[in-house]
Design an enzyme around this catalytic site. Structure first.
Site, PDB file in Angstrom:
ATOM      1  N   GLU A  91       0.827  -1.202   0.000  1.00 21.86           N
ATOM      2  CA  GLU A  91       0.000   0.000   0.000  1.00 21.86           C
ATOM      3  C   GLU A  91       0.866   1.259   0.000  1.00 21.86           C
ATOM      4  O   GLU A  91       1.985   1.251   0.512  1.00 21.86           O
ATOM      5  CB  GLU A  91      -0.887   0.009   1.252  1.00 21.86           C
ATOM      6  CG  GLU A  91      -1.969  -1.054   1.174  1.00 21.86           C
ATOM      7  CD  GLU A  91      -2.747  -1.219   2.470  1.00 21.86           C
ATOM      8  OE1 GLU A  91      -3.925  -1.562   2.395  1.00 21.86           O
ATOM      9  OE2 GLU A  91      -2.191  -1.004   3.557  1.00 21.86           O
ATOM     10  N   CYS A 104       3.369   8.560   1.025  1.00 26.57           N
ATOM     11  CA  CYS A 104       3.992   7.622   1.957  1.00 26.57           C
ATOM     12  C   CYS A 104       4.161   6.292   1.226  1.00 26.57           C
ATOM     13  O   CYS A 104       3.193   5.685   0.758  1.00 26.57           O
ATOM     14  CB  CYS A 104       3.080   7.471   3.176  1.00 26.57           C
ATOM     15  SG  CYS A 104       3.656   6.264   4.363  1.00 26.57           S
ATOM     16  N   CYS A 111       6.711  -6.926   6.975  1.00 27.61           N
ATOM     17  CA  CYS A 111       7.841  -6.379   7.735  1.00 27.61           C
ATOM     18  C   CYS A 111       8.290  -7.422   8.747  1.00 27.61           C
ATOM     19  O   CYS A 111       7.467  -8.150   9.304  1.00 27.61           O
ATOM     20  CB  CYS A 111       7.422  -5.107   8.469  1.00 27.61           C
ATOM     21  SG  CYS A 111       8.797  -4.278   9.308  1.00 27.61           S
ATOM     22  N   CYS A 115       7.239  -4.832  15.606  1.00 25.35           N
ATOM     23  CA  CYS A 115       6.843  -3.838  16.607  1.00 25.35           C
ATOM     24  C   CYS A 115       5.413  -4.129  17.085  1.00 25.35           C
ATOM     25  O   CYS A 115       4.530  -4.423  16.293  1.00 25.35           O
ATOM     26  CB  CYS A 115       6.919  -2.423  16.030  1.00 25.35           C
ATOM     27  SG  CYS A 115       8.569  -1.991  15.480  1.00 25.35           S
ATOM     28  N   CYS A 118       2.170  -2.152  15.664  1.00 26.58           N
ATOM     29  CA  CYS A 118       2.029  -1.921  14.220  1.00 26.58           C
ATOM     30  C   CYS A 118       1.356  -3.104  13.529  1.00 26.58           C
ATOM     31  O   CYS A 118       1.747  -4.254  13.714  1.00 26.58           O
ATOM     32  CB  CYS A 118       3.410  -1.668  13.619  1.00 26.58           C
ATOM     33  SG  CYS A 118       3.381  -1.411  11.840  1.00 26.58           S
ATOM     34  N   GLY A 160       6.982  -1.915   5.821  1.00 25.48           N
ATOM     35  CA  GLY A 160       8.360  -2.376   5.748  1.00 25.48           C
ATOM     36  C   GLY A 160       9.362  -1.497   6.469  1.00 25.48           C
ATOM     37  O   GLY A 160       9.052  -0.383   6.890  1.00 25.48           O
ATOM     38  N   CYS A 333      -0.646   5.789  10.194  1.00 31.18           N
ATOM     39  CA  CYS A 333       0.587   5.129  10.626  1.00 31.18           C
ATOM     40  C   CYS A 333       0.279   3.817  11.331  1.00 31.18           C
ATOM     41  O   CYS A 333      -0.535   3.784  12.253  1.00 31.18           O
ATOM     42  CB  CYS A 333       1.343   5.991  11.620  1.00 31.18           C
ATOM     43  SG  CYS A 333       1.761   7.597  11.018  1.00 31.18           S
TER      44      CYS A 333
END
Ligand code: SAH
Length: 341
Positions: A91, A104, A111, A115, A118, A160, A333
């Site tokens: 995306e 962005c 990824c 975290c 996320c 990522g 985010c």
């Protein structure tokens, strides 16, 4: 394998053209079509002869991203879903600002960094993107705009960890900021990392773009809990790499700090952050957590956020509360997953 021409820099495309028996200057002409006129097929390149266009079509690819869908948020933020040639999804998010647009961009499908806050992390790493797939996100988004020149800023803050795909990312940035390429100002390109220390050091030597660090905690215990990478590169090594990072005049390093209720939002956390960053040319972006389903964490109340900011400002830091855009379409985010339900 056919090369993806948008992933070649000026030198490489000339070399490739010569290898095919074409004049080197044609490389420049092709790049002009790809990067300035956003051509998506060789047929459009009308100042090349028909036989040359046929040859190019046989020998090369232009774009490999397939735009599957785009969603527009109430606030005008637009999220694009792309399918890669091997079926994975990524995306990109186009964010309207007061007088320009920021794109962005993703650097990997999925990824590996894990975290806790996320959503992209939940799917693990599928694969690295190629330079062409990184640049193509910019080209495709520009093509969908009424005035592509209003997209002046690029942030590598999508899916990522850009520094885990170092070579491809540096190559793509080189093309995005070169005159023969997409001609973005290096001042308007920002790479955000969770903190891969050796690559931060290398990046300082290889490219001059803005650096953003996803910090999220001012002490190792909290950061270890939120971001597993901190066990490998703890705060002292990360901050020392930031102190050594070559910064052109008046530039600052951006530190992103997601505020999570009861985890990193106390006065004491703000004070830790101040002493950790003391003396650094730092700008702090406070981002109230964007929850995703099952995340079990929430943003602090606004009062707490303002108090946290106040402490930073009293200690002479630039600290802004960053309003997340596109939350209603899971484009904010930490909300990118590459899926649509
Ligand atoms: N891997 C890179 C770039 C992608 S993340 C990095 O870590 O910097 C981009 C930004 O989104 C980071 O600053 C990250 O801290 C933030 N982010 C991730 N999940 C979030 C969430 N749930 N709410 C708010 N911000 C989030």
């Amino acid at each position: 394998m056919k090369p993806d021409l948008i992933g070649l820099d000026a030198h490489e495309i000339k070399k490739w053209a010569v290898g095919l028996g074409i004049d080197a200057y044609r490389g420049r002409q092709i790049q002009h079509w790809l990067f300035k006129r956003l051509a998506s097929s060789f047929e459009e390149m009308t100042d090349l002869s028909k036989s040359l266009r046929t040859l190019l079509k046989e020998k090369a690819n232009i774009s490999t991203l397939e735009k599957i869908k785009s969603l527009v948020s109430e606030d005008g933020t637009e999220k694009y879903l792309f399918r890669l040639s091997d079926g994975y999804y990524i995306e990109s998010v186009l964010i309207p600002e007061r007088d320009h647009f920021t794109l962005c961009v993703s650097s990997q499908a999925g990824c590996a960094m894990g975290c806790r806050f996320c959503l992209t992390a939940k799917q693990g790493l599928k694969r690295d993107l190629t330079p062409s797939e990184i640049i193509d996100q910019v080209i495709q988004a520009r093509k969908s705009m009424d005035d592509p020149d209003r997209m002046t800023n690029i942030v590598l803050m999508g899916m990522g960890e850009p520094l885990a795909n170092y070579d491809a990312v540096v190559k793509a940035i080189g093309i995005l900021i070169s005159e023969d390429g997409m001609n973005f100002s290096h001042r308007k390109v920002t790479l955000s990392t969770c903190g891969l220390v050796p690559q931060i050091k290398k990046m300082g030597q290889d490219i001059t773009v803005n650096l953003a660090i996803s910090l999220n905690a001012g002490d190792d215990k909290t950061r270890n809990f939120l971001m597993p990478i901190n066990k490998k590169y703890p705060l002292n090594s990360l901050i020392s790499a930031c102190r050594d990072f070559p910064l052109p005049n008046r530039r600052m390093i951006t530190f992103e700090y997601i505020l999570i209720e009861g985890i990193n939002d106390r006065d004491e956390d703000a004070l830790n952050l101040c002493s950790l960053l003391s003396g650094l040319r730092a700008k702090i972006n406070l981002i109230p957590l964007n929850p995703y389903p099952e995340s079990q964490m929430s943003p602090p109340p606004m009062e707490r956020i303002l108090q946290f900011q106040e402490i930073l400002i009293k200690n002479h830091f630039t600290a802004i509360i960053r309003k997340s855009k596109g939350r209603d379409i899971l484009a904010a985010c930490g909300q990118l997953s590459g899926t649509y339900s």
